[in-house]
Design a protein around this motif. Structure first.
Motif, PDB file in Angstrom:
ATOM      1  N   LEU A   1     -48.591 -29.642 -63.381  1.00  0.00           N
ATOM      2  CA  LEU A   1     -47.373 -28.925 -63.027  1.00  0.00           C
ATOM      3  C   LEU A   1     -47.670 -27.806 -62.026  1.00  0.00           C
ATOM      4  CD1 LEU A   1     -46.877 -30.126 -65.990  1.00  0.00           C
ATOM      5  CD2 LEU A   1     -45.204 -28.286 -66.243  1.00  0.00           C
ATOM      6  N   PRO A   2     -46.822 -27.625 -61.013  1.00  0.00           N
ATOM      7  CA  PRO A   2     -47.002 -26.485 -60.117  1.00  0.00           C
ATOM      8  C   PRO A   2     -46.603 -25.189 -60.808  1.00  0.00           C
ATOM      9  CG  PRO A   2     -45.038 -27.729 -59.512  1.00  0.00           C
ATOM     10  CD  PRO A   2     -45.722 -28.514 -60.595  1.00  0.00           C
ATOM     11  N   PHE A   3     -47.481 -24.202 -60.758  1.00  0.00           N
ATOM     12  CA  PHE A   3     -47.191 -22.877 -61.296  1.00  0.00           C
ATOM     13  C   PHE A   3     -46.787 -21.995 -60.117  1.00  0.00           C
ATOM     14  CE2 PHE A   3     -48.895 -19.109 -63.966  1.00  0.00           C
ATOM     15  CZ  PHE A   3     -47.721 -19.046 -64.691  1.00  0.00           C
ATOM     16  N   MET A   4     -45.779 -22.480 -59.407  1.00  0.00           N
ATOM     17  CA  MET A   4     -45.251 -21.853 -58.196  1.00  0.00           C
ATOM     18  C   MET A   4     -43.735 -21.948 -58.233  1.00  0.00           C
ATOM     19  SD  MET A   4     -47.822 -23.679 -55.458  1.00  0.00           S
ATOM     20  CE  MET A   4     -49.593 -23.778 -55.770  1.00  0.00           C
ATOM     21  N   SER A   5     -43.066 -21.104 -57.476  1.00  0.00           N
ATOM     22  CA  SER A   5     -41.601 -21.105 -57.520  1.00  0.00           C
ATOM     23  C   SER A   5     -41.027 -22.441 -57.072  1.00  0.00           C
ATOM     24  CB  SER A   5     -41.031 -19.968 -56.669  1.00  0.00           C
ATOM     25  OG  SER A   5     -41.448 -20.093 -55.321  1.00  0.00           O
ATOM     26  N   VAL A   6     -41.689 -23.108 -56.096  1.00  0.00           N
ATOM     27  CA  VAL A   6     -41.207 -24.412 -55.626  1.00  0.00           C
ATOM     28  C   VAL A   6     -42.328 -25.442 -55.673  1.00  0.00           C
ATOM     29  CG1 VAL A   6     -39.518 -23.353 -54.079  1.00  0.00           C
ATOM     30  CG2 VAL A   6     -41.772 -23.957 -53.198  1.00  0.00           C
ATOM     31  N   ALA A   7     -41.929 -26.696 -55.750  1.00  0.00           N
ATOM     32  CA  ALA A   7     -42.903 -27.790 -55.666  1.00  0.00           C
ATOM     33  C   ALA A   7     -43.003 -28.198 -54.204  1.00  0.00           C
ATOM     34  CB  ALA A   7     -42.452 -28.966 -56.540  1.00  0.00           C
ATOM     35  N   GLY A   8     -43.721 -27.385 -53.436  1.00  0.00           N
ATOM     36  CA  GLY A   8     -43.824 -27.601 -52.003  1.00  0.00           C
ATOM     37  C   GLY A   8     -45.065 -28.372 -51.612  1.00  0.00           C
ATOM     38  N   ASP A   9     -45.649 -28.001 -50.468  1.00  0.00           N
ATOM     39  CA  ASP A   9     -46.782 -28.729 -49.910  1.00  0.00           C
ATOM     40  C   ASP A   9     -47.983 -28.754 -50.854  1.00  0.00           C
ATOM     41  OD1 ASP A   9     -48.127 -29.985 -47.495  1.00  0.00           O
ATOM     42  OD2 ASP A   9     -49.430 -28.275 -47.842  1.00  0.00           O
ATOM     43  N   HIS A  10     -48.305 -27.622 -51.474  1.00  0.00           N
ATOM     44  CA  HIS A  10     -49.452 -27.575 -52.380  1.00  0.00           C
ATOM     45  C   HIS A  10     -49.246 -28.523 -53.564  1.00  0.00           C
ATOM     46  CE1 HIS A  10     -51.821 -24.566 -50.438  1.00  0.00           C
ATOM     47  NE2 HIS A  10     -50.858 -23.664 -50.472  1.00  0.00           N
ATOM     48  N   ALA A  11     -48.038 -28.531 -54.105  1.00  0.00           N
ATOM     49  CA  ALA A  11     -47.766 -29.385 -55.267  1.00  0.00           C
ATOM     50  C   ALA A  11     -47.835 -30.863 -54.910  1.00  0.00           C
ATOM     51  CB  ALA A  11     -46.395 -29.045 -55.849  1.00  0.00           C
ATOM     52  N   ARG A  12     -47.279 -31.203 -53.763  1.00  0.00           N
ATOM     53  CA  ARG A  12     -47.163 -32.611 -53.400  1.00  0.00           C
ATOM     54  C   ARG A  12     -48.441 -33.184 -52.803  1.00  0.00           C
ATOM     55  NH1 ARG A  12     -41.892 -33.850 -54.109  1.00  0.00           N
ATOM     56  NH2 ARG A  12     -40.667 -31.984 -54.580  1.00  0.00           N
ATOM     57  N   ASN A  13     -49.278 -32.319 -52.254  1.00  0.00           N
ATOM     58  CA  ASN A  13     -50.512 -32.800 -51.643  1.00  0.00           C
ATOM     59  C   ASN A  13     -51.763 -32.379 -52.419  1.00  0.00           C
ATOM     60  OD1 ASN A  13     -49.360 -34.160 -49.294  1.00  0.00           O
ATOM     61  ND2 ASN A  13     -48.728 -32.120 -48.657  1.00  0.00           N
ATOM     62  N   ASP A  14     -51.964 -31.068 -52.594  1.00  0.00           N
ATOM     63  CA  ASP A  14     -53.167 -30.592 -53.287  1.00  0.00           C
ATOM     64  C   ASP A  14     -53.171 -30.961 -54.771  1.00  0.00           C
ATOM     65  OD1 ASP A  14     -54.191 -29.299 -50.959  1.00  0.00           O
ATOM     66  OD2 ASP A  14     -52.778 -27.674 -51.294  1.00  0.00           O
TER      67      ASP A  14
END
Length: 301
Positions: free
Chosen positions: A239-252
């Motif tokens: 799960l992304p521990f970030m406000s949005v599921a952006g580039d880091h979530a979808r790639n990293d």
């Protein structure tokens, strides 16, 4: 020179001196706003930003929840990332920097502004926003009051609240106690990076199979992976521990490249289940930002 002339000159000098002092100290007289034409307060929501359309769902949700909590109030947005603003501009989507957004609010006649940081931690960007926003309060013709509300993880109590709320809000119900949950934070070179290690400690105390790692800070992915392997984890929710599921979530985090967290954990024999929704897509967590915004509003009264 008559006594009347001398008195007039002294009066003029004192009025000029007081006016100059008022402008220098940020006294309300310097703002140029009167009660008759005063607008506000206004809300400025500030985030790093994202250029991924699907990730915009998080911002749309925050926008809706803020407008619900503060009906009829002016709500505007600003992105701190110049790269993302430039990319979106090429697509015909114009987003302001925090400084430009504040200047527009000032020019539109607002005298009080609550700036809500939508960052996870009070890192470098938050401190830059705070410094620059407060300068708009001091300039001649500037705001009467500006208050910058805190990010999500800004105190021990806030961290404890997130540890209590996040599992029920974000973790899929089909997850079993033996399955790991890996939260990916961004990480930073700022000293506030220590908050992610604190969150790892707090989550582990609440649930030994919840882990916090970061892309650019600590705990590192390698540290988290070693713990999962040592414990014999066979399945992990990412799960992304970030406000949005952006580039880091979808790639990293969930990408198919060999260096993504999903690929490296799969190679280690761990089945991975990515959940690509940002923290700001969950109302229970958005409400914590809104509580910070309500505190800011009290300071504008």
């Amino acid at each position: 020179m008559t006594r009347k002339t001398i008195a007039a000159l002294i009066t003029f000098f004192l009025v000029s001196l007081l006016s100059t002092a008022a402008m220098a100290t940020g006294h309300p007289q310097a703002s140029g706003h009167s009660k008759a034409d005063e607008k506000g307060p206004a809300i400025l929501l500030v985030t790093f930003g994202t250029s991924i359309p699907s990730a915009q769902a998080a911002f749309a949700n925050i926008d809706a929840q803020v407008k619900k909590a503060f009906p009829g109030m002016e709500v505007r947005w600003a992105y701190t990332s110049h790269i993302i603003r430039k990319k979106l501009a090429r697509e015909g989507k114009l987003l302001d920097s925090p400084e430009v957004a504040l200047a527009k609010l000032m020019d539109d006649g607002y005298s009080r502004v609550a700036v809500q940081s939508l960052h996870m931690i009070p890192g470098l960007e938050f401190h830059e926003i705070h410094t620059n926003a407060k300068r708009f309060e001091k300039m001649v013709g500037g705001f009467d009051k500006v208050f910058v509300a805190y990010p999500l993880l800004s105190s021990n109590d806030a961290m404890d609240t997130v540890v209590k709320i996040l599992p029920a809000a974000m973790i899929p119900k089909e997850r079993t106690p033996g399955d790991a949950v890996v939260l990916m934070g961004h990480g930073t070179h700022h000293t506030s990076d220590a908050i992610y290690s604190a969150m790892m400690y707090k989550f582990q105390n609440a649930d030994p199979n919840i882990y916090v790692g970061t892309v650019e800070g600590h705990p590192t992915f390698d540290e988290v992976k070693a713990l999962l392997v040592k414990k014999g984890i066979k399945k992990a929710y990412l799960l992304p521990f970030m406000s949005v599921a952006g580039d880091h979530a979808r790639n990293d985090l969930a990408g198919d490249d060999p260096d993504s967290w999903k690929s490296m954990l799969t190679l280690a024999g761990i089945e991975c289940v990515p959940v690509l929704k940002g923290v700001a897509e969950y109302n229970a967590l958005v409400d914590l930002w809104i509580q910070n915004l309500k505190t800011a509003m009290k300071h504008l009264e």
